[in-house]
Design a protein around this motif. Structure first.
Motif, short mmCIF file in Angstrom:
data_model
loop_
_atom_site.label_atom_id
_atom_site.label_comp_id
_atom_site.label_asym_id
_atom_site.label_seq_id
_atom_site.Cartn_x
_atom_site.Cartn_y
_atom_site.Cartn_z
N UNK A 255 0.81 -1.21 0.00
CA UNK A 255 0.00 0.00 0.00
C UNK A 255 0.85 1.27 0.00
N UNK A 256 2.00 1.22 0.71
CA UNK A 256 2.87 2.40 0.78
C UNK A 256 4.33 1.97 0.55
N UNK A 257 4.69 1.53 -0.65
CA UNK A 257 6.04 1.02 -0.90
C UNK A 257 7.13 2.07 -0.71
N UNK A 258 6.80 3.36 -0.92
CA UNK A 258 7.81 4.41 -0.82
C UNK A 258 8.35 4.55 0.61
N UNK A 259 7.58 4.09 1.59
CA UNK A 259 8.02 4.22 2.97
C UNK A 259 9.17 3.27 3.29
N UNK A 260 9.33 2.21 2.51
CA UNK A 260 10.48 1.32 2.72
C UNK A 260 11.79 2.07 2.48
N UNK A 261 11.80 2.95 1.47
CA UNK A 261 13.00 3.75 1.22
C UNK A 261 13.26 4.71 2.38
N UNK A 262 12.19 5.27 2.94
CA UNK A 262 12.34 6.16 4.09
C UNK A 262 12.94 5.40 5.27
N UNK A 263 12.47 4.19 5.45
CA UNK A 263 12.96 3.36 6.55
C UNK A 263 14.45 3.06 6.36
#
Length: 309
Positions: A255-263
């Motif tokens: 649902x929010x794949x971009x947050x993996x990069x943030x992590x």
């Protein structure tokens, strides 16, 4: 005559410069000795010092640039009765990156390996785990439901698991389930410290309060935030709690794949649970997840190929 006088003056000054330099060196040496002594004293008084911090807490320690890491679920739940020592031995024999297990307390406060809050599904007993003493739990069959070969496999204590893990070349993720008092968390932390497993065991929970207590009681240990929510506040919370990884289901990451990069940018790893098919393993790898939780570490290892050296 002037040259001779200058040389003499220079020669006379040399000893005084040497004395001054020696004095400065002596002072620096004394300060260094005091500083080192203070550090050693603090480390001896405080086992939670930075010198004791788990290597699993290093920035990006759980990231995987190469093949995905394997976390064997509840030991190896597809191959032996979950959360038993037999399941743990299967996982150890496969050389997994981590063994995952669940820990909760009996009525007399003893940590045991058990996922459900009731005994019904995985033992011959029934009722709430918290209503049974260790003696009562130890009389139960925790393996016969899985296969006749495992009949009368006992429910292990955390101590028994830790003793098995101590001689194994793998690491563990230990989830604290239910409500834990500070002194009960301290007993787990002290056990892991005594067994010198700071660098090999990460503690995880869905409960933020439990993670905050772990942060205070065992700050040197790696911690994992398990979550059923995946949004900007979750990423901020992970940073605030100083966890080493976040664990969630595939659907949330999708649902929010971009947050993996943030992590990843802040040095926090990611794990996904619980995947048992090649299709789902491939999707997780393509998504960029660092570690996959599976009931079948043998098949995942065969699909993944050789582990990174």
């Amino acid at each position: 005559m002037t040259l001779v006088t200058a040389s003499a003056a220079s020669a006379a000054a040399a000893p005084s410069h040497a004395v001054a330099r020696h004095g400065r060196l002596a002072r620096y040496g004394l300060l260094a000795w005091i500083l080192v002594s203070l550090i050693l004293l603090l480390c001896s008084l405080n086992p939670q010092s930075a010198a004791a911090e788990s290597t699993l807490r290093l920035h990006g320690a759980l990231h995987r640039e190469g093949p995905v890491g394997i976390i064997s679920h509840r030991g190896a739940a597809a191959l032996a009765p979950e959360n038993t020592l037999s399941a743990m031995r299967v996982a150890i024999d496969q050389g997994v990156d981590f063994i995952e297990t669940d820990v909760q307390l009996t009525a007399d406060g003893v940590p045991i390996l058990m996922h459900d809050f009731t005994l019904d599904r995985t033992t011959s007993g029934s009722g709430r785990v918290a209503d049974h003493t260790l003696e009562q739990v130890k009389r139960l069959d925790a393996g016969g439901w899985f296969a006749p070969a495992y009949t009368w496999e006992p429910v292990p204590t955390l101590v028994e698991f830790v003793d098995l893990l101590g001689g194994a070349p793998t690491r563990a993720l230990v989830e604290l389930k239910g409500v834990w008092a500070p002194e009960q968390i301290a007993s787990v932390v002290d056990l892991l410290r005594e067994r010198q497993l700071v660098h090999r065991v990460a503690l995880q929970s869905f409960d933020v309060h439990t993670l905050r207590m772990l942060q205070q009681i065992g700050p040197e240990f790696a911690r994992v935030l398990l979550t059923r929510e995946w949004d900007e506040p979750t990423v901020r919370l992970a940073g605030e709690l100083q966890v080493s990884a976040v664990g969630a289901r595939t659907k949330l990451y999708d649902e929010r794949p971009e947050l993996l990069d943030r992590l990843r940018a802040v040095g926090i790893g990611s794990l996904v649970y619980t995947l048992n098919s090649e299709k789902r393993w491939r999707a997780a790898v393509e998504r960029g997840v660092d570690l996959v939780v599976t009931d079948d570490p043998v098949s995942l290892a065969e699909w993944r190929g050789p582990a990174p050296v």
